[in-house]
Design an enzyme around this catalytic site. Structure first.
Site, short mmCIF file in Angstrom:
data_model
loop_
_atom_site.label_atom_id
_atom_site.label_comp_id
_atom_site.label_asym_id
_atom_site.label_seq_id
_atom_site.Cartn_x
_atom_site.Cartn_y
_atom_site.Cartn_z
N HIS A 409 0.85 -1.17 0.10
CA HIS A 409 0.08 -0.03 0.02
C HIS A 409 0.83 1.17 0.00
CE1 HIS A 409 -3.67 2.25 1.47
NE2 HIS A 409 -2.67 3.37 1.84
N GLU A 410 1.76 1.24 0.80
CA GLU A 410 2.66 2.55 1.03
C GLU A 410 3.72 2.58 -0.30
OE1 GLU A 410 1.84 4.85 3.10
OE2 GLU A 410 0.66 3.58 4.37
N HIS A 413 1.89 4.41 -2.59
CA HIS A 413 2.08 5.84 -2.71
C HIS A 413 3.39 6.26 -3.08
CE1 HIS A 413 -1.47 6.92 -0.43
NE2 HIS A 413 -1.26 5.93 0.45
N HIS A 416 3.62 6.44 -6.82
CA HIS A 416 2.88 7.65 -7.29
C HIS A 416 3.69 8.82 -7.35
CE1 HIS A 416 -1.73 9.54 -7.29
NE2 HIS A 416 -0.63 10.02 -8.46
#
Length: 624
Positions: A409-410, A413, A416
């Site tokens: 999940h991190e 980020h 991105h």
């Protein structure tokens, strides 16, 4: 770079491995390879201080631009380039200070640096308070002419033209100066919460593995997911009873944050704190309220999940403390950090070679602070704000499968931020929070899909499928539950209701019992669960949590196309990651292939959740 294995070696054995409960080490005992390398930002604390002093001196020059912004395209460009350099260095300074503080919130020197750089920004905000009113005073036609005359202004066009959309919320120069000065106090509630909840709050203890263990957020995460029901019930009771002791203190802190949000909204002529939070990114208020309404209309689907949880646990009464329990006996989804890396790298292959290579670099170049240590901030995050450096990830890894999901999940980020910073100029590299959780939850979808395809054993599949459902629970339903609570407390404050700790506990308890079907006999919510609000740091982030849910819905739709092998969908997705803030978030998602102003993405997410439950029921019925 190490080779990425095309197979998950001994996956079944990994799934069945029984790990001991995770024990925190002192930070000095953790190997450097598992800790951040701060020198990528600044060589030393002394170098940071020198850069901070230099920035403060440069900021003094801002007054020379007063009265010049609307005189010519060249003058406007000079200011925009000057401001950009200040912000780029300022973000880097703040990130260094905040990261060092987060690894040990007990260290006064680390906390002092955070306060120092905040003060620099506050003082600059006061000096630069003339900028927004002066820009808003430039006729829109003149602004467009400036941009046409000077090609170098093109990268600033979106921000400059947005001034006119937000003009009614722009104050006079004097009023803007006063608002800037409020920055000296508006972060107090969040700072107090962070220090108290992570470092100074006295912790209760319980017996774990035959020894007395302090219930920190990390150890509680392990205890509440224990297969031993007595253990998780005791841990849940002791943990939240301890929070109840400080209900009043937490209430004052959260009340202080809500007051800040309401004050800012009223001062800038918004209709509500919610509107003030979403309008800057051009998100309609209806998107937020529709999410809450849609979830409430689909609580039966959530209750179906809870009924499955009850069935698989084999309990007569499902209680809230059962929420994180493993549902398949003898199967514990636990992995070492190295095993997690292998799983994640393999799962991300559909996104291409560059994506996987950069993630591998993150693992091996100390972009990640992996393990919990005393005084370290709880939870996890990725910070990609240092434009000319790499993103940084904070973890508190405890070997559980949900931590593997959190890690990927991190990393979403991080990727991105990586693609945005690589592709966009600084002016448009920062993406809106509304799309911030798309890349992160997208990665989770890829991980779950890979795991689901690899597992053939019914028990292993059941464990994974329930983990996937837990993702729907935690991201779609739980975060919307948080969003409903956050909206309710702001609306209450706007009506003049005093938000004491007891009031907040009552409000949170009522909403939680509704979501979990407490009065319908679906799941019993223990009384002390109502204080759970006191442990949620996101309530200090001004209507952030709803974006977990909207992003989850969007990522489900986008990932489905990529997993189908749609090359154009994959290309559009990488372009989305590379777009930063070059357009409004709703429009960026439309270009990627999903329209968040319609109910279709939400309906498809609910359909996908029900499909997973159909598969689980089929396996359970076969095992009878």
């Amino acid at each position: 770079m190490k080779k990425v294995s095309t197979k998950l070696l001994s996956l079944a054995l990994m799934l069945l491995t029984v790990m001991t409960s995770f024990a925190q080490k002192e930070r000095s005992e953790i190997e450097d390879k598992y800790k951040w390398n701060f020198t990528d930002l600044y060589e030393s604390d002394q170098a940071w201080s020198a850069a901070k002093d230099k920035l403060a001196q440069e900021m003094e020059k801002v007054s020379s631009y007063k009265g010049q912004l609307g005189t010519s395209a060249a003058s406007l460009l000079n200011y925009m380039q000057y401001s950009e350099q200040l912000m780029k260095e300022g973000y880097r300074l703040y990130i260094y200070a905040s990261l060092k503080s987060d690894v040990d919130l007990r260290d006064a020197d680390n906390m002092g640096r955070v306060k120092e750089i905040r003060q620099v920004f506050i003082e600059y905000g006061q000096k630069a308070s003339f900028v927004t009113p002066e820009l808003a005073a430039i006729p829109e036609a003149t602004m467009k002419q400036f941009i046409a005359e000077e090609p170098k202004l093109k990268i600033y066009e979106m921000g400059l033209m947005d001034v006119y959309r937000m003009k009614m919320h722009t104050l006079s120069e004097l009023e803007e100066a006063v608002m800037a000065k409020t920055g000296m106090i508006t972060g107090t509630a969040n700072a107090a919460f962070s220090v108290f909840s992570n470092a100074e709050m006295p912790r209760a203890t319980i017996m774990m593995d035959g020894k007395e263990t302090e219930l920190t957020p990390a150890s509680f995460s392990v205890a509440r997911s224990s297969a031993d029901r007595e253990m998780r019930q005791e841990a849940t009771k002791v943990y939240w009873d301890n929070y109840l002791k400080y209900e009043g203190t937490f209430g004052e802190m959260l009340n202080g944050q809500v007051k800040v949000n309401v004050f800012r909204a009223k001062a800038r002529n918004y209709n509500s704190a919610l509107e003030a939070a979403v309008k800057p990114n051009n998100i309609p208020v209806e998107v937020y309220k529709s999410l809450v309404e849609n979830v409430n209309n689909n609580l039966e689907t959530f209750h179906r999940y809870l009924a499955l949880k009850k069935r698989m646990l084999g309990v007569d009464e499902l209680v809230y403390s059962d929420m994180y329990a493993p549902t398949v006996k003898g199967v514990e989804l636990k992995y070492s950090y190295e095993e997690a890396q292998e799983l994640i790298l393999t799962s991300l292959k559909p996104l291409g070679k560059e994506y996987v290579e950069v993630v591998d670099k993150a693992f091996n170049s100390r972009w990640i602070d992996v393990y919990p240590n005393p005084g370290k901030r709880s939870g996890a995050y990725s910070n990609g704000g240092a434009y000319d450096v790499h993103p940084y990830i904070l973890m508190n890894y405890t070997d559980q499968y949900n931590e593997v999901s959190t890690l990927t999940h991190e990393l979403g980020h991080t990727m991105h931020s990586y693609f945005s910073n690589k592709t966009q100029p600084f002016a448009t590299a920062d993406y809106a929070t509304f799309v911030a959780e798309v890349a992160s939850t997208f990665n989770e979808v890829l991980l779950n899909d890979m795991m689901q395809k690899k597992l053939k054993d019914d028990d292993l599949r059941l464990s994974l499928l329930m983990s996937m459902l837990d993702g729907f629970k935690g991201t779609l339903f739980r975060q919307t539950q948080f969003a409903e609570f956050e909206l309710a407390i702001h609306e209450a404050a706007e009506k003049g209701t005093p938000l004491t700790g007891k009031v907040l506990t009552q409000m949170y308890g009522d909403i939680t019992r509704k979501y979990y079907g407490h009065d319908k006999g679906v799941c019993t919510v223990e009384d002390n669960i109502a204080v759970e609000w006191a442990a949620i740091p996101h309530f200090y982030m001004n209507f952030y949590v709803y974006q977990y849910s909207t992003s989850f819905v969007a990522s489900q739709a986008l990932a489905a196309k990529v997993l189908e092998g749609d090359k154009e969908a994959t290309k559009r997705y990488i372009e989305f990651l590379s777009s930063g803030g070059s357009d409004y978030p709703i429009e960026l998602l439309k270009k990627a292939g999903v329209d968040m102003t319609s109910s279709e993405p939400f309906d498809k997410a609910i359909e996908a959740m029900n499909s997973i439950m159909d598969e689980i029921e089929a396996i359970l019925n076969k095992k009878k």
